[in-house]
Each structure stands twice: as structure tokens, then as C-alpha cells.
Motif scaffolding. Structure first.
Motif, short mmCIF file in Angstrom:
data_model
loop_
_atom_site.label_atom_id
_atom_site.label_comp_id
_atom_site.label_asym_id
_atom_site.label_seq_id
_atom_site.Cartn_x
_atom_site.Cartn_y
_atom_site.Cartn_z
N ALA A 111 25.38 8.39 14.98
CA ALA A 111 26.74 8.56 15.50
C ALA A 111 27.78 8.10 14.49
O ALA A 111 28.79 8.77 14.25
N ALA A 112 27.52 6.96 13.86
CA ALA A 112 28.45 6.45 12.85
C ALA A 112 28.50 7.38 11.64
O ALA A 112 29.57 7.67 11.11
N ARG A 113 27.36 7.86 11.22
CA ARG A 113 27.30 8.76 10.07
C ARG A 113 27.99 10.09 10.38
O ARG A 113 28.68 10.65 9.54
N ALA A 114 27.84 10.58 11.60
CA ALA A 114 28.49 11.83 12.00
C ALA A 114 30.00 11.68 11.99
O ALA A 114 30.72 12.58 11.56
N ARG A 173 23.98 17.67 13.60
CA ARG A 173 24.00 18.18 12.23
C ARG A 173 23.42 17.16 11.25
O ARG A 173 22.98 17.54 10.16
N ILE A 174 23.41 15.90 11.63
CA ILE A 174 22.78 14.87 10.80
C ILE A 174 21.27 14.97 11.00
O ILE A 174 20.55 15.31 10.07
N VAL A 229 13.78 14.41 15.45
CA VAL A 229 13.61 13.85 14.11
C VAL A 229 13.80 12.34 14.15
O VAL A 229 13.03 11.59 13.53
N LEU A 230 14.79 11.87 14.91
CA LEU A 230 15.01 10.42 15.01
C LEU A 230 13.79 9.72 15.60
O LEU A 230 13.40 8.64 15.14
N VAL A 231 13.17 10.34 16.60
CA VAL A 231 11.98 9.73 17.20
C VAL A 231 10.83 9.71 16.18
O VAL A 231 10.12 8.72 16.06
N LYS A 273 16.54 18.66 1.19
CA LYS A 273 17.99 18.71 1.37
C LYS A 273 18.49 17.56 2.24
O LYS A 273 19.44 16.86 1.88
N LYS A 274 17.87 17.37 3.39
CA LYS A 274 18.27 16.27 4.28
C LYS A 274 18.01 14.92 3.63
O LYS A 274 18.79 13.98 3.79
N ALA A 275 16.92 14.82 2.90
CA ALA A 275 16.61 13.57 2.20
C ALA A 275 17.67 13.27 1.14
O ALA A 275 18.07 12.12 0.96
N ASP A 276 18.13 14.31 0.46
CA ASP A 276 19.19 14.13 -0.54
C ASP A 276 20.50 13.73 0.12
O ASP A 276 21.22 12.87 -0.38
N GLN A 277 20.83 14.36 1.25
CA GLN A 277 22.10 14.11 1.92
C GLN A 277 22.14 12.74 2.60
O GLN A 277 23.13 12.02 2.47
#
Length: 119
Positions: A29-32, A41-42, A47-49, A71-75
Motif C-alpha cells: 500500500a505504501a509503495r503503491a 499493479r505492484i 504473489v504476496l502470500v 521485470k518485477k524484481a528489477d522494479q
């Protein structure tokens, strides 16, 4: 169909995993807010689980998690791994109140989100 992150948990998941999921939801939530995008979108709830179950400590372990690619790992990888490291240490990531920059005309001042580590 919308699902709650807790819907992906299994009965055999530990309390520590459940706490980690809640912590990751707060981080997301903070990152979003910081990225000015919607939470999904984050990372999705599933995935969080998966991240909470596997508790990766390195980028290679993060990429092995279902739903996370290069891509997600880079972001978000560095930020996510840092947040998990704080969780392991018993620290909590909290959001500070947005600070406003004052300009002469006060036009165009934007709220800035800052993450603060509460120790």
C-alpha cells in the motif's frame, strides 16, 4: 473476482506467515502510494502470500517465487527484500504524514510520501 490476501492462505500456514502477509500488504500500500498506482499493479494478493511463505532473502530466491519475474524484481525487488529484512529483524515500516513543499505562490505544491523505519 476479487480475493482477499487471506483467501490464499492455507490452514497449515503459520502465524508468522500470516503476520508476514499483513506486513507485505502494508508495504504494498505504501509503495503503491509512492508510485501513484493501484496496489495490484505492484503485486497481487497471491504473489504476496507466496512471498510470505518462501521468505526470500536474495534476488535469485525472489525470482523463484510464483508471479515474480525479472521485470518485477528489477522494479520492486530491492525495496521488497529490504522490507522483508526489516520484518525479520522485528522492525516495522510505517508511513509518515505527507509533507507539503511550500512555494511562493503555493500553486503546484504536492504532498510527498515518506517511508520511515520505526525502530
Amino acid at each position: 473476482m476479487r480475493t482477499n490476501a487471506m483467501d490464499w492462505l492455507l490452514p497449515e500456514d503459520t502465524k508468522r506467515t500470516r503476520d508476514r502477509v499483513e506486513f507485505l500488504r502494508e508495504w504494498r500500500a505504501a509503495r503503491a502510494k509512492l508510485e501513484k498506482v493501484r496496489r495490484y499493479r505492484i503485486f497481487s494478493n497471491r504473489v504476496l502470500v507466496e512471498v510470505a511463505r518462501q521468505d526470500p532473502a536474495r534476488r535469485e530466491e525472489l525470482i523463484a517465487v510464483w508471479g515474480i519475474g525479472e521485470k518485477k524484481a528489477d522494479q520492486f525487488g530491492r525495496s521488497l527484500l529490504s522490507a522483508l529484512a526489516y520484518f525479520r529483524g522485528g522492525n516495522v515500516v510505517t508511513m509518515a504524514k505527507p509533507k507539503r513543499k511550500r512555494t511562493k505562490s503555493r500553486r503546484g505544491s504536492k504532498a510527498q510520501l515518506q517511508l520511515r523505519i520505526a525502530q
